[in-house]
Design a protein around this motif. Structure first.
Motif, PDB file in Angstrom:
ATOM      1  N   CYS A 202       3.960   8.365   1.374  1.00  0.00           N
ATOM      2  CA  CYS A 202       3.171   7.280   1.955  1.00  0.00           C
ATOM      3  C   CYS A 202       2.645   7.726   3.313  1.00  0.00           C
ATOM      4  O   CYS A 202       3.194   8.632   3.939  1.00  0.00           O
ATOM      5  CB  CYS A 202       3.986   5.990   2.071  1.00  0.00           C
ATOM      6  SG  CYS A 202       5.444   6.083   3.131  1.00  0.00           S
TER       7      CYS A 202
ATOM      8  N   ARG B 119      -3.554  15.561   2.466  1.00  0.00           N
ATOM      9  CA  ARG B 119      -3.205  16.099   1.138  1.00  0.00           C
ATOM     10  C   ARG B 119      -2.504  17.448   1.265  1.00  0.00           C
ATOM     11  O   ARG B 119      -1.531  17.736   0.548  1.00  0.00           O
ATOM     12  CB  ARG B 119      -4.464  16.223   0.273  1.00  0.00           C
ATOM     13  CG  ARG B 119      -5.061  14.893  -0.158  1.00  0.00           C
ATOM     14  CD  ARG B 119      -6.124  15.098  -1.224  1.00  0.00           C
ATOM     15  NE  ARG B 119      -7.261  15.850  -0.722  1.00  0.00           N
ATOM     16  CZ  ARG B 119      -8.329  15.296  -0.142  1.00  0.00           C
ATOM     17  NH1 ARG B 119      -8.382  13.980   0.005  1.00  0.00           N
ATOM     18  NH2 ARG B 119      -9.329  16.043   0.260  1.00  0.00           N
TER      19      ARG B 119
ATOM     20  N   ARG C  25       3.566   6.082  -5.484  1.00  0.00           N
ATOM     21  CA  ARG C  25       3.396   6.251  -6.937  1.00  0.00           C
ATOM     22  C   ARG C  25       2.294   7.266  -7.241  1.00  0.00           C
ATOM     23  O   ARG C  25       2.410   8.068  -8.168  1.00  0.00           O
ATOM     24  CB  ARG C  25       3.057   4.904  -7.589  1.00  0.00           C
ATOM     25  CG  ARG C  25       4.230   3.955  -7.715  1.00  0.00           C
ATOM     26  CD  ARG C  25       3.895   2.807  -8.660  1.00  0.00           C
ATOM     27  NE  ARG C  25       2.768   2.017  -8.178  1.00  0.00           N
ATOM     28  CZ  ARG C  25       2.876   0.937  -7.405  1.00  0.00           C
ATOM     29  NH1 ARG C  25       4.085   0.517  -7.042  1.00  0.00           N
ATOM     30  NH2 ARG C  25       1.803   0.278  -7.020  1.00  0.00           N
ATOM     31  N   THR C  26       1.232   7.237  -6.450  1.00  0.00           N
ATOM     32  CA  THR C  26       0.078   8.094  -6.728  1.00  0.00           C
ATOM     33  C   THR C  26       0.248   9.514  -6.183  1.00  0.00           C
ATOM     34  O   THR C  26      -0.056  10.495  -6.871  1.00  0.00           O
ATOM     35  CB  THR C  26      -1.201   7.475  -6.114  1.00  0.00           C
ATOM     36  OG1 THR C  26      -1.381   6.159  -6.633  1.00  0.00           O
ATOM     37  CG2 THR C  26      -2.417   8.334  -6.437  1.00  0.00           C
ATOM     38  N   HIS C  27       0.746   9.626  -4.946  1.00  0.00           N
ATOM     39  CA  HIS C  27       0.783  10.923  -4.265  1.00  0.00           C
ATOM     40  C   HIS C  27       2.188  11.489  -4.074  1.00  0.00           C
ATOM     41  O   HIS C  27       2.333  12.684  -3.805  1.00  0.00           O
ATOM     42  CB  HIS C  27       0.119  10.816  -2.885  1.00  0.00           C
ATOM     43  CG  HIS C  27      -1.262  10.239  -2.923  1.00  0.00           C
ATOM     44  ND1 HIS C  27      -2.317  10.862  -3.556  1.00  0.00           N
ATOM     45  CD2 HIS C  27      -1.759   9.083  -2.386  1.00  0.00           C
ATOM     46  CE1 HIS C  27      -3.406  10.135  -3.424  1.00  0.00           C
ATOM     47  NE2 HIS C  27      -3.102   9.047  -2.716  1.00  0.00           N
TER      48      HIS C  27
ATOM     49  N   LYS D  16       0.830  -1.212   0.000  1.00  0.00           N
ATOM     50  CA  LYS D  16       0.000   0.000   0.000  1.00  0.00           C
ATOM     51  C   LYS D  16       0.863   1.260   0.000  1.00  0.00           C
ATOM     52  O   LYS D  16       0.532   2.244  -0.667  1.00  0.00           O
ATOM     53  CB  LYS D  16      -0.920  -0.010   1.231  1.00  0.00           C
ATOM     54  CG  LYS D  16      -2.079  -0.971   1.118  1.00  0.00           C
ATOM     55  CD  LYS D  16      -2.980  -0.913   2.358  1.00  0.00           C
ATOM     56  CE  LYS D  16      -4.173  -1.841   2.211  1.00  0.00           C
ATOM     57  NZ  LYS D  16      -5.047  -1.843   3.412  1.00  0.00           N
TER      58      LYS D  16
ATOM     59  N   ARG E 138       3.783   1.583  -1.331  1.00  0.00           N
ATOM     60  CA  ARG E 138       4.337   1.746  -2.680  1.00  0.00           C
ATOM     61  C   ARG E 138       3.307   2.381  -3.608  1.00  0.00           C
ATOM     62  O   ARG E 138       3.637   3.266  -4.409  1.00  0.00           O
ATOM     63  CB  ARG E 138       4.776   0.397  -3.240  1.00  0.00           C
ATOM     64  CG  ARG E 138       5.908  -0.271  -2.467  1.00  0.00           C
ATOM     65  CD  ARG E 138       6.516  -1.419  -3.234  1.00  0.00           C
ATOM     66  NE  ARG E 138       7.331  -0.916  -4.333  1.00  0.00           N
ATOM     67  CZ  ARG E 138       8.005  -1.696  -5.166  1.00  0.00           C
ATOM     68  NH1 ARG E 138       7.965  -3.010  -5.034  1.00  0.00           N
ATOM     69  NH2 ARG E 138       8.723  -1.175  -6.122  1.00  0.00           N
ATOM     70  N   ALA E 139       2.066   1.940  -3.478  1.00  0.00           N
ATOM     71  CA  ALA E 139       1.001   2.512  -4.305  1.00  0.00           C
ATOM     72  C   ALA E 139       0.787   3.988  -3.972  1.00  0.00           C
ATOM     73  O   ALA E 139       0.590   4.825  -4.867  1.00  0.00           O
ATOM     74  CB  ALA E 139      -0.289   1.721  -4.095  1.00  0.00           C
ATOM     75  N   GLN E 140       0.818   4.316  -2.686  1.00  0.00           N
ATOM     76  CA  GLN E 140       0.654   5.718  -2.272  1.00  0.00           C
ATOM     77  C   GLN E 140       1.779   6.594  -2.809  1.00  0.00           C
ATOM     78  O   GLN E 140       1.537   7.721  -3.260  1.00  0.00           O
ATOM     79  CB  GLN E 140       0.611   5.798  -0.751  1.00  0.00           C
ATOM     80  CG  GLN E 140      -0.648   5.220  -0.128  1.00  0.00           C
ATOM     81  CD  GLN E 140      -0.538   5.104   1.385  1.00  0.00           C
ATOM     82  OE1 GLN E 140       0.551   5.138   1.951  1.00  0.00           O
ATOM     83  NE2 GLN E 140      -1.683   4.965   2.049  1.00  0.00           N
TER      84      GLN E 140
END
Length: 269
Positions: free
Chosen positions: A195, A237, A190-192, A184, A186-188
């Motif tokens: 982490c 954010r 890449r997206t934001h 999770k 790693r996905a964060q």
């Protein structure tokens, strides 16, 4: 991140001795031979020989009342030398302090030691909210902090694979949960570009990694207590943008220092 290597073999005995020193952590000032054996994984006879040498060399002291070992004052001197010589920390600290004060958040800088993350600097700017005492030198397993997760995602694949094997061994009963947490993060990233960790009640931490003057990987984080009247995702954010700018500012300052050094070396005068 370059890998150090030499054709000549290293000293196995020295590595074992250093594993004994790494066994000392916050929350316990003295360790017996049994404690050291449990933490290092070395047999007791080996522990006895190594602690004897470490006491003779002045790196450990023996507490006769507790029949256990503690660190000697030499480590204060070594820590002082590190702090005085580390431009990484000197350059980053005032930038971190400025953000912590203006944004009312906590800011941390850390690097890895094997499979642990060690705080190099920790600035508490948040007034009130969740309080956790973190000081330079505090260390935690990489999988337990946002700082560690961002580091895990910044290293090369071979290093990450080795670290995950170590993590899986010490988290034998929680492997699936830990692997899911790492995936999770790693996905964060890449997206934001950062982490998120909110494992401690009342505290959210976000982190990203940056390359230092020596090409080593450092992790930077912002932690905060979400305000009840505001959406935690909105705050995350918002602070994520601050973290991105903070990391960029620190990386740029590090790079400018490196260029100044190179310019000085190349200056014929």
């Amino acid at each position: 991140m370059a890998t150090f290597s030499r054709k000549t073999p290293g000293s196995r005995t020295l590595n074992r001795g250093l594993s004994i020193l790494r066994a000392f952590r916050q929350g316990g000032s003295t360790l017996s031979n049994t404690d050291l054996a449990e933490r290092s994984g070395l047999p007791k006879p080996t522990i006895s020989r190594l602690t004897h040498s470490l006491v003779e060399a002045g790196f450990l002291l023996f507490d006769f009342k507790r029949k256990a070992y503690r660190l000697s004052p030499i480590y204060l001197n070594l820590a002082l030398i590190y702090n005085e010589s580390s431009e990484i920390v000197k350059i980053a600290t005032p930038i971190m302090e400025s953000l912590a004060e203006t944004a009312n958040v906590n800011v941390g800088l850390a690097s890895a030691d094997l499979s642990d993350i060690v705080y190099l600097a920790s600035i508490r700017g948040e007034k009130g909210g969740f309080f956790r005492q973190v000081t330079p030198g505090s260390r935690r397993p990489v999988e337990t902090l946002s700082l560690g997760l961002s580091y895990l995602n910044a290293v090369d694949e071979a290093t990450r694979t080795d670290l995950i094997k170590t993590i899986a061994a010490r988290q034998a009963g929680h492997v699936e949960f830990i692997l899911d947490r790492i995936a999770k993060s790693r996905a964060q990233l890449r997206t934001h570009g950062y982490c998120v960790a909110n494992w401690h009640s009342g505290l959210i931490a976000i982190s990203r990694a940056v390359s230092g003057l020596d090409d080593s990987i450092y992790s930077i984080n912002i932690s905060f207590s979400p305000q009840a009247e505001r959406d935690a995702d909105h705050q995350t954010r918002e602070y994520g943008q601050l973290l991105t700018r903070l990391a960029d500012d620190i990386a740029r300052s590090w790079q400018e220092t490196l260029l100044d050094h190179e310019s000085g070396l190349n200056d014929p005068t």
